[in-house]
Write an enzyme that holds these catalytic residues in place. Structure first.
Site, PDB file in Angstrom:
ATOM      1  N   ASP A 147       0.836  -1.193   0.000  1.00  0.00           N
ATOM      2  CA  ASP A 147       0.000   0.000   0.000  1.00  0.00           C
ATOM      3  C   ASP A 147       0.880   1.256   0.000  1.00  0.00           C
ATOM      4  OD1 ASP A 147      -2.760   1.160   0.444  1.00  0.00           O
ATOM      5  OD2 ASP A 147      -1.752   1.942   2.224  1.00  0.00           O
ATOM      6  N   GLU A 177      14.741 -14.785  -1.298  1.00  0.00           N
ATOM      7  CA  GLU A 177      15.022 -15.984  -0.498  1.00  0.00           C
ATOM      8  C   GLU A 177      13.947 -17.046  -0.688  1.00  0.00           C
ATOM      9  OE1 GLU A 177      15.662 -15.343   3.646  1.00  0.00           O
ATOM     10  OE2 GLU A 177      16.743 -13.459   3.337  1.00  0.00           O
TER      11      GLU A 177
END
Length: 547
Positions: free
Chosen positions: A206, A266
């Site tokens: 956001d 990752e």
């Protein structure tokens, strides 16, 4: 995909993402508010649309002053939506249906009820004292600078505990985090890790361009009248009167984005979608935030979410600008979402025009975002002031009526029990105007717009050029927009008559075969000319590649 096959790390390229606003999607416990188990119940329908992912708007613990965008606990589910176990059910059900799950994450601010803020406001010596943006008043007691809140008034709120002001770019109950503090950055990265470990496939960030404010808290300069725009906020909002160079869009944002991307990498096949809220620099920021392996995967700005009519020239202008400032970036496009009037009403679209816009969205380069109910042709609901929940609308009523008109409950059927949304009293009223557009009704109508959306999504999925191909030759002739999408394997010509007036054109050099007949694609006439009726499209593939 087999159990041993690695997930595609680029699944998000050219994806179609379906936004779910949980409060209004499906209520499973008769309290009038949609919830996570309601999403589970309706995932079969979502899967039938052929979308790649869902984006779930906030469901975290919150006092709901901004309906979930004011987070009081990032790592828990608000009881009105269910529990963490219910969220795990959403993940499991979505993955079983072949759908990825992207969740909304608000990093720029929290609720005033968050434990971090409770500590920070307690005293200037508290352990988290500098986790938020605090400042002493000017000598005369007024706010530190001239920054304005999007939701009205000053962006600063006086707190008597510390005898200081704190920054809030939105509601006063939404204090801004101080991301200049590395401990705040680390805490937010750990929030992301929490949800990644629960199996989410990405985040929608956001107001990602609001993460940092100028360390020196310098005033924003005035924005000359000629440059003011309603792209982000209505004209009645004085927020439009400033050039927000110091309260947002700061260069430090790029370093934190790099940290986010390092974490996401990752986990392999996960993605990031940033919301850029800016009226003058949105596309430029989109380019900056998505160019390179240490940036967000994709972003969207508000150019196609604005009140300004989206004619052929405007689309071409935006595509040209994207090509200049974000050639190596990855845009996402949307015509509707939870923050703006539904585009069927905003642009006054006929059913034929709505179909054209759906097809256009599926032909644009980048990702495509659909907002729940858009595929039904839902129009903006007219909410009375007495029923209005949105604080933004209440502040600027009646010139601006807020965001509740696009947030009313989904219409699943024409039953008396609130169109299948809830057996309780809905948190926002349903209008009679949208009931006849219910899912159950349209499923039984072969010509309904719901089927057009399904066919357009399937058409995009079928053609790699539309998902990941480069865009070439953007031209406008009168009211007709056309361009080509190109890969090594295929070239697709896309033409859109964005008007009520018939038009005639020539196809590009070469031999072409009409495709996309299920979504109304026109064929060239015997004279070789392309005759486009009102709101008609032509989609064609080079004949040598059309086998």
């Amino acid at each position: 995909m087999t159990e041993t096959e690695a997930p595609d790390p680029d699944w998000w390229r050219g994806s179609v993402i379906y936004q779910i606003y949980p409060r209004s999607f499906q209520d499973s416990n008769a309290d009038g508010i949609g919830d996570l188990q309601g999403i589970v119940q309706r995932l079969g329908y979502v899967a039938s649309l052929g979308v790649d992912a869902i984006w779930v708007s906030p469901f975290y613990r919150s006092p709901m002053k901004d309906f979930g965008y004011d987070v009081s606990d990032y790592c828990d589910v608000d009881p009105i939506f269910g529990s963490l176990a219910d969220f795990d059910d959403v993940i499991a059900a979505a993955h079983d249906a072949g759908i990825k799950v992207i969740i909304d994450l608000v990093l720029s601010h929290t609720s005033e009820q968050h434990a971090w803020f409770a500590n920070s406001r307690a005293s200037r010596d508290a352990s988290l004292a500098d986790w938020y943006v605090w400042s002493d008043p000017k000598p005369d007691g007024t706010a530190p600078n001239n920054w304005l809140s999007i939701f009205g008034g000053s962006a600063w709120h006086w707190d008597p505990r510390r005898e200081q002001y704190y920054l809030h770019n939105f509601l006063a109950s939404q204090p801004d985090l101080n991301l200049h503090n590395p401990h705040v950055q680390s805490a937010l990265l750990e929030v992301m890790r929490f949800w990644l470990n629960r199996g989410v496939d990405g985040f929608r960030f956001d107001t990602v361009n609001f993460l940092f404010a100028d360390k020196e808290l310098r005033d924003n300069p005035a924005l000359e009248k000629a440059r003011r725009s309603e792209i982000l906020t209505p004209s009645v909002n004085p927020y439009n009167y400033q050039d927000h160079v110091n309260s947002k869009n700061r260069p430090e944002t790029l370093d934190f984005i790099a940290s986010i991307r390092k974490l996401l990498d990752e986990y392999g096949a996960v993605t990031s979608l940033g919301e850029i809220g800016d009226a003058t620099k949105g596309l430029q920021l989109l380019g900056q935030y998505t160019k390179g392996a240490d940036r967000l995967h994709m972003c969207y700005a508000f150019e196609f979410l604005a009140a300004e009519p989206l004619n052929a020239s405007r689309v071409a202008e935006v595509l040209y600008t994207i090509n200049q400032v974000a050639r190596d970036g990855w845009p996402a496009w949307a015509f509707s979402n939870h923050d703006v009037m539904r585009h069927a009403s905003r642009w006054g679209l006929s059913p034929a025009a709505q179909r054209l816009y759906a097809t256009l969205l599926m032909c644009l380069p980048g990702a495509a975002c659909l907002y729940q109910g858009e595929e039904l042709g839902l129009e903006e609901d007219d909410i009375s002031f007495e029923d209005l929940q949105d604080p933004y609308g209440r502040e600027f009523w009646p010139e601006y009526k807020g965001r509740d008109g696009c947030r009313t409950p989904m219409v699943w059927d024409q039953s008396e029990s609130n169109a299948g949304f809830s057996t309780g009293v809905p948190w926002l009223p349903l209008s009679n105007e949208n009931r006849h557009r219910a899912v159950h009704t349209q499923e039984a109508e072969p010509g309904a717009i719901l089927h057009h959306y399904r066919n357009a999504i399937a058409f995009r999925r079928k053609h790699a050029a539309l998902r990941t191909g480069r865009q070439e030759g953007v031209y406008v002739f009168g009211d007709v927009l056309h361009f080509q999408r190109v890969t090594e394997e295929e070239t697709i010509f896309c033409a859109f008559n964005m008007s009520d007036t018939p038009s005639m054109h020539s196809l590009p050099t070469g031999t072409w075969k009409t495709i996309g007949r299920k979504i109304g694609s026109a064929s060239p006439s015997p004279d070789g000319r392309l005759h486009l009726g009102p709101w008609q499209v032509c989609l064609a593939k080079k004949i040598s590649e059309a086998a």
